[in-house]
Scaffold this motif. Structure first.
Motif, PDB file in Angstrom:
ATOM      1  N   GLN A 213       0.836  -1.206   0.000  1.00 20.50           N
ATOM      2  CA  GLN A 213       0.000   0.000   0.000  1.00 20.50           C
ATOM      3  C   GLN A 213       0.869   1.254   0.000  1.00 20.50           C
ATOM      4  O   GLN A 213       0.521   2.256  -0.632  1.00 20.50           O
ATOM      5  N   ASP A 214       2.022   1.202   0.690  1.00 20.56           N
ATOM      6  CA  ASP A 214       2.962   2.326   0.654  1.00 20.56           C
ATOM      7  C   ASP A 214       3.483   2.532  -0.764  1.00 20.56           C
ATOM      8  O   ASP A 214       3.645   3.675  -1.224  1.00 20.56           O
ATOM      9  N   ALA A 215       3.763   1.404  -1.443  1.00 22.86           N
ATOM     10  CA  ALA A 215       4.238   1.492  -2.828  1.00 22.86           C
ATOM     11  C   ALA A 215       3.192   2.177  -3.705  1.00 22.86           C
ATOM     12  O   ALA A 215       3.527   2.947  -4.615  1.00 22.86           O
ATOM     13  N   TYR A 216       1.920   1.912  -3.430  1.00 22.23           N
ATOM     14  CA  TYR A 216       0.834   2.583  -4.172  1.00 22.23           C
ATOM     15  C   TYR A 216       0.806   4.079  -3.857  1.00 22.23           C
ATOM     16  O   TYR A 216       0.775   4.918  -4.769  1.00 22.23           O
ATOM     17  N   GLU A 217       0.840   4.408  -2.565  1.00 27.79           N
ATOM     18  CA  GLU A 217       0.730   5.815  -2.158  1.00 27.79           C
ATOM     19  C   GLU A 217       1.922   6.642  -2.618  1.00 27.79           C
ATOM     20  O   GLU A 217       1.799   7.860  -2.823  1.00 27.79           O
ATOM     21  N   LEU A 218       3.076   6.006  -2.805  1.00 26.31           N
ATOM     22  CA  LEU A 218       4.274   6.713  -3.258  1.00 26.31           C
ATOM     23  C   LEU A 218       4.418   6.726  -4.777  1.00 26.31           C
ATOM     24  O   LEU A 218       5.412   7.217  -5.302  1.00 26.31           O
ATOM     25  N   GLY A 219       3.442   6.165  -5.476  1.00 25.04           N
ATOM     26  CA  GLY A 219       3.459   6.192  -6.942  1.00 25.04           C
ATOM     27  C   GLY A 219       4.300   5.123  -7.588  1.00 25.04           C
ATOM     28  O   GLY A 219       4.560   5.177  -8.803  1.00 25.04           O
ATOM     29  N   ILE A 220       4.722   4.115  -6.822  1.00 22.53           N
ATOM     30  CA  ILE A 220       5.584   3.059  -7.367  1.00 22.53           C
ATOM     31  C   ILE A 220       4.779   2.045  -8.172  1.00 22.53           C
ATOM     32  O   ILE A 220       5.163   1.674  -9.285  1.00 22.53           O
ATOM     33  N   THR A 221       3.649   1.579  -7.623  1.00 22.66           N
ATOM     34  CA  THR A 221       2.856   0.569  -8.346  1.00 22.66           C
ATOM     35  C   THR A 221       2.314   1.122  -9.668  1.00 22.66           C
ATOM     36  O   THR A 221       2.113   0.362 -10.615  1.00 22.66           O
ATOM     37  N   LYS A 222       2.100   2.420  -9.733  1.00 25.35           N
ATOM     38  CA  LYS A 222       1.638   3.032 -10.990  1.00 25.35           C
ATOM     39  C   LYS A 222       2.609   2.739 -12.127  1.00 25.35           C
ATOM     40  O   LYS A 222       2.203   2.600 -13.290  1.00 25.35           O
ATOM     41  N   ILE A 223       3.889   2.590 -11.774  1.00 29.44           N
ATOM     42  CA  ILE A 223       4.926   2.340 -12.777  1.00 29.44           C
ATOM     43  C   ILE A 223       5.169   0.852 -12.972  1.00 29.44           C
ATOM     44  O   ILE A 223       5.249   0.371 -14.107  1.00 29.44           O
ATOM     45  N   ILE A 224       5.280   0.095 -11.882  1.00 29.15           N
ATOM     46  CA  ILE A 224       5.684  -1.310 -12.002  1.00 29.15           C
ATOM     47  C   ILE A 224       4.531  -2.293 -11.974  1.00 29.15           C
ATOM     48  O   ILE A 224       4.657  -3.422 -12.447  1.00 29.15           O
ATOM     49  N   LEU A 225       3.362  -1.858 -11.434  1.00 28.87           N
ATOM     50  CA  LEU A 225       2.226  -2.770 -11.317  1.00 28.87           C
ATOM     51  C   LEU A 225       0.917  -1.974 -11.355  1.00 28.87           C
ATOM     52  O   LEU A 225       0.167  -1.914 -10.385  1.00 28.87           O
TER      53      LEU A 225
END
Length: 444
Positions: A213-225
């Protein structure tokens, strides 16, 4: 502070020091030892140059000699020994164009990613902590060494590693470091699929997979998943659910052991729901066919991230069958074992249990009792050696050809029919009974 270094690590450090060089255990192994965790690997940093390291040890491998790394082999164990170095400019958000060797340990530690990974140790000097790693360990923080924007610009993979360490250690990311992650997350596009996959799996099998969820909130999943982002906020207005799809997935991930196949299955199991969601006139949501769409998404993502075929096949099959519900009867369980696979069946049960526990309380007790009874019948089928695969069938293609059948589709269909006949009643798995069945079917 005293750290108990392994005997072979001590041997390497002592040998280097005897010949006039500095040497320390460094990085993650020091961090884990301080946290009373068992280090996976012990890395060593030294003032000795690669050619000097090779002269001092009988068995070495040039694993990364252009970057100063030599692997020293002692018995069956291997240890990476790296010369103190200063990295040059980074040209691809991953690798320095050049490295310069240095005689100063501090300069080597300065180039590392996070403060908790920038500590060194040997028996003589004890802990070398120039950048506040111990302080951040005590305060449970993931913080970059120096300017986080510089560290992430040098190596974009560190952006994902920040969340991975956060999940493994249950440490939040320090605000300035988090702000740099959020700003530079798009540079993860430059990182290879293999590197992304490795970090994502480590995050998922960590003690705290909810940190995705942190990865989502930091914009990481938008790029990798981006498939994860599609689940966020998708409500499930049904009596059987109390979370949106993403939060339900997080709860399910937390409900299974730290196994790669199980965690990946639960990551993907409901990814098809946003695409198939419908709402009836009563305001109740339905997700018909979501398992098949989720399987398709799982295959696409795992191909993109270059997972091995074995993992891909197992996960895709489990995603496909994650919502496969049956009445707990011996025949139903044998048939499910045939469809899902005997090897994967315990995984199927674990996935079903995790999924149920992440739903609402409605019918939960009955659902869990059903899984428990299915597990019991599965174990009985194994104990009895019940036939659930063609390989276990008392007759094969040769016997059917002896009865006059010709090789081809018709023979294959007959074998499948015989298997269903036996799954209904294991006592029928007898050559004489099955041959009689075939003769009657073919009017022989």
């Amino acid at each position: 502070m005293k750290i108990a270094l392994p005997r072979k690590v001590m041997m390497i450090i002592n040998n280097l020091e005897l010949h006039g060089y500095e040497a320390y255990a460094v990085g993650g192994c020091v961090r884990d030892a301080i946290l009373a965790r068992r280090p996976e690997d012990w890395d060593i940093t030294t003032s000795a140059r690669p050619e000097e390291i090779k002269k001092l040890f009988r068995r070495t491998v040039d694993t990364g000699i252009e970057h100063g790394t030599v692997t020293v082999l002692l018995g069956k164990d291997s240890f990476e020994v790296t010369t103190y170095r200063i990295d040059g400019d980074y040209e691809d958000s991953r690798h320095p164009k050049e490295v310069r060797f240095t005689n100063r340990l501090e300069e080597d530690l300065r180039r590392r990613d996070f403060t908790i990974n920038a500590m060194a140790y040997n028996e003589e000097v004890r802990l070398v902590d120039v950048f506040g790693g111990m302080k951040d360990l005590n305060h449970h923080l993931i913080r970059c060494v120096g300017d986080p924007k510089e560290r992430f610009s040098e190596d974009a993979l560190r952006i994902l590693r920040a969340v991975r360490f956060s999940a493994q250690l249950n440490f939040p990311i320090e605000p300035e470091t988090a702000a740099a992650v959020r700003k530079l997350a798009p540079t993860l596009r430059k990182i290879s699929a293999e590197r992304i996959r490795a970090e994502l799996v480590k995050l998922l099998v960590s003690p705290h997979p909810e940190r995705i969820q942190d990865a989502y909130e930091l914009g990481i999943t938008k790029i990798i998943l981006p498939e994860w982002d599609a689940m966020v906020g998708v409500e499930q207005n049904t009596p059987h659910h109390k979370y949106d799809v993403a939060r339900h997935t997080i709860q399910a991930l937390k409900n299974v052991k730290r196994d790669k196949i199980l965690r990946l299955t639960l990551l993907f199991h409901d990814m098809g729901k946003p695409a198939v969601r419908t709402t009836d006139e009563m305001g109740r949501d339905h997700f018909k066919g979501h398992a098949l769409v989720s399987e398709e998404i799982a295959r696409k993502v795992m191909h993109r991230l270059k997972f091995d075929n074995d993992t891909l096949k197992k996960v895709a099959r489990l995603v496909c069958y994650h919502d496969y519900r049956i009445e707990a009867t011996p025949a139903n369980v044998r048939r499910a074992m045939n469809r899902i696979g005997v090897e994967l069946f315990p995984y199927y049960l674990a996935v079903r249990m995790a999924d149920i526990k992440a739903q609402s309380a409605r019918g939960r007790r009955e659902k869990i009792e059903n899984i428990v009874e299915i597990r019991k019948l599965y174990q009985e089928a194994l104990l009895n050696g019940d036939c659930v695969t063609l390989r276990q069938l008392a007759v094969g293609g040769r016997e059917l050809m002896d009865l006059g059948m010709k090789p081809g589709r018709e023979l294959g269909c007959m074998l499948s029919e015989l298997l269903e006949y036996v799954i209904d009643d294991p006592q029928r798995n007898d050559k004489e009974i099955l041959c009689k069945y075939v003769k009657e079917k073919l009017s022989l």
